[in-house]
Write a protein that holds these residues in place. Sequence first.
Motif, short mmCIF file in Angstrom:
data_model
loop_
_atom_site.label_atom_id
_atom_site.label_comp_id
_atom_site.label_asym_id
_atom_site.label_seq_id
_atom_site.Cartn_x
_atom_site.Cartn_y
_atom_site.Cartn_z
N VAL A 24 6.55 -32.09 -34.36
CA VAL A 24 6.74 -33.32 -33.59
C VAL A 24 7.46 -34.37 -34.43
O VAL A 24 8.41 -35.01 -33.96
CB VAL A 24 5.40 -33.85 -33.04
CG1 VAL A 24 5.58 -35.21 -32.39
CG2 VAL A 24 4.81 -32.86 -32.04
N ARG A 25 7.05 -34.53 -35.68
CA ARG A 25 7.70 -35.53 -36.55
C ARG A 25 9.17 -35.19 -36.76
O ARG A 25 10.01 -36.09 -36.85
CB ARG A 25 6.99 -35.62 -37.90
CG ARG A 25 5.71 -36.39 -37.85
CD ARG A 25 5.09 -36.49 -39.26
NE ARG A 25 3.73 -36.94 -39.19
CZ ARG A 25 3.37 -38.21 -39.23
NH1 ARG A 25 4.29 -39.15 -39.35
NH2 ARG A 25 2.11 -38.56 -39.15
N HIS A 26 9.47 -33.92 -36.86
CA HIS A 26 10.85 -33.48 -37.06
C HIS A 26 11.74 -33.84 -35.87
O HIS A 26 12.91 -34.14 -36.04
CB HIS A 26 10.88 -31.96 -37.32
CG HIS A 26 12.25 -31.41 -37.51
ND1 HIS A 26 12.98 -31.65 -38.64
CD2 HIS A 26 13.01 -30.64 -36.70
CE1 HIS A 26 14.16 -31.04 -38.52
NE2 HIS A 26 14.19 -30.43 -37.36
N ARG A 27 11.17 -33.84 -34.68
CA ARG A 27 11.94 -34.07 -33.46
C ARG A 27 11.95 -35.53 -32.99
O ARG A 27 12.78 -35.92 -32.20
CB ARG A 27 11.39 -33.20 -32.34
CG ARG A 27 11.72 -31.74 -32.51
CD ARG A 27 11.04 -30.89 -31.44
NE ARG A 27 11.48 -29.52 -31.43
CZ ARG A 27 11.17 -28.61 -32.32
NH1 ARG A 27 10.41 -28.94 -33.35
NH2 ARG A 27 11.59 -27.37 -32.22
N GLN A 28 11.02 -36.34 -33.45
CA GLN A 28 10.92 -37.70 -32.93
C GLN A 28 11.92 -38.62 -33.61
O GLN A 28 12.30 -38.42 -34.76
CB GLN A 28 9.50 -38.24 -33.04
CG GLN A 28 9.07 -38.73 -34.40
CD GLN A 28 7.62 -39.19 -34.37
OE1 GLN A 28 6.78 -38.55 -33.78
NE2 GLN A 28 7.35 -40.30 -35.00
N ARG A 29 12.33 -39.63 -32.88
CA ARG A 29 13.32 -40.58 -33.36
C ARG A 29 12.74 -41.99 -33.55
O ARG A 29 13.44 -42.89 -33.96
CB ARG A 29 14.48 -40.65 -32.37
CG ARG A 29 15.07 -39.31 -32.05
CD ARG A 29 16.46 -39.21 -32.61
NE ARG A 29 17.12 -37.98 -32.17
CZ ARG A 29 17.14 -36.88 -32.88
NH1 ARG A 29 16.50 -36.82 -34.02
NH2 ARG A 29 17.78 -35.81 -32.45
N SER A 30 11.48 -42.18 -33.22
CA SER A 30 10.89 -43.52 -33.30
C SER A 30 9.77 -43.54 -34.35
O SER A 30 9.40 -42.51 -34.89
CB SER A 30 10.31 -43.92 -31.95
OG SER A 30 9.16 -43.16 -31.66
N HIS A 31 9.26 -44.73 -34.60
CA HIS A 31 8.15 -44.88 -35.54
C HIS A 31 6.80 -44.75 -34.84
O HIS A 31 5.76 -44.83 -35.48
CB HIS A 31 8.23 -46.23 -36.26
CG HIS A 31 9.42 -46.34 -37.16
ND1 HIS A 31 9.53 -45.61 -38.31
CD2 HIS A 31 10.55 -47.06 -37.06
CE1 HIS A 31 10.68 -45.88 -38.89
NE2 HIS A 31 11.32 -46.76 -38.15
N PHE A 32 6.84 -44.57 -33.52
CA PHE A 32 5.59 -44.39 -32.78
C PHE A 32 4.95 -43.07 -33.19
O PHE A 32 5.63 -42.06 -33.31
CB PHE A 32 5.87 -44.40 -31.27
CG PHE A 32 4.64 -44.54 -30.43
CD1 PHE A 32 4.08 -45.79 -30.22
CD2 PHE A 32 4.04 -43.44 -29.86
CE1 PHE A 32 2.93 -45.94 -29.45
CE2 PHE A 32 2.89 -43.57 -29.09
CZ PHE A 32 2.34 -44.82 -28.88
N PRO A 33 3.65 -43.04 -33.43
CA PRO A 33 2.98 -41.84 -33.97
C PRO A 33 2.73 -40.74 -32.93
O PRO A 33 1.59 -40.35 -32.65
CB PRO A 33 1.67 -42.40 -34.54
CG PRO A 33 1.39 -43.60 -33.72
CD PRO A 33 2.73 -44.18 -33.36
N TRP A 34 3.80 -40.20 -32.37
CA TRP A 34 3.67 -39.17 -31.33
C TRP A 34 2.97 -37.92 -31.83
O TRP A 34 2.29 -37.24 -31.07
CB TRP A 34 5.03 -38.82 -30.74
CG TRP A 34 5.57 -39.90 -29.87
CD1 TRP A 34 6.66 -40.70 -30.12
CD2 TRP A 34 5.05 -40.34 -28.61
NE1 TRP A 34 6.84 -41.60 -29.10
CE2 TRP A 34 5.86 -41.40 -28.16
CE3 TRP A 34 3.96 -39.95 -27.83
CZ2 TRP A 34 5.63 -42.06 -26.96
CZ3 TRP A 34 3.74 -40.60 -26.64
CH2 TRP A 34 4.56 -41.64 -26.21
N SER A 35 3.12 -37.59 -33.09
CA SER A 35 2.48 -36.37 -33.60
C SER A 35 0.96 -36.51 -33.58
O SER A 35 0.25 -35.57 -33.21
CB SER A 35 2.98 -36.03 -35.00
OG SER A 35 2.70 -37.09 -35.90
#
Length: 123
Positions: A24-35
């Motif tokens: 998830v961290r590899h794919r996300q573009r924001s600082h929001f903690p989606w992982s």
Amino acid sequence: MTVLLVMLGGAAGATLRYLLDTQVRHRQRSHFPWSTVSVNVLGSAVLGVLTGATLTGAAGNASHAAVAVGLCGALTTFSTFSYETLRLFLDGARTSAAANVIVTTAAALLAVAGGVAIGELLG
């Protein structure tokens, strides 16, 4: 035997958390903690399914020890959720911090409720 089941479930949960977090961290573009949101919602759903199955008698103590305590305990993370929310707040991203609390809480509650319903159907 129960301690061994918790250990095995915990090892699986920690490994799964690491793998999901990395993807998830590899794919996300924001600082929001989606992982962190992702692992907490997934863990809530798994716990819900197990709980639903337990309520119908389809799952027992061994499953609970291995999955609920071990796997879900290692997969989900309240401490990281708390830290990331605080970090967003202190960095001035107060809207994102509030959104993290709302999104994580609402999604996890929906996931556990849906999981219980599915577990009862499967049981």
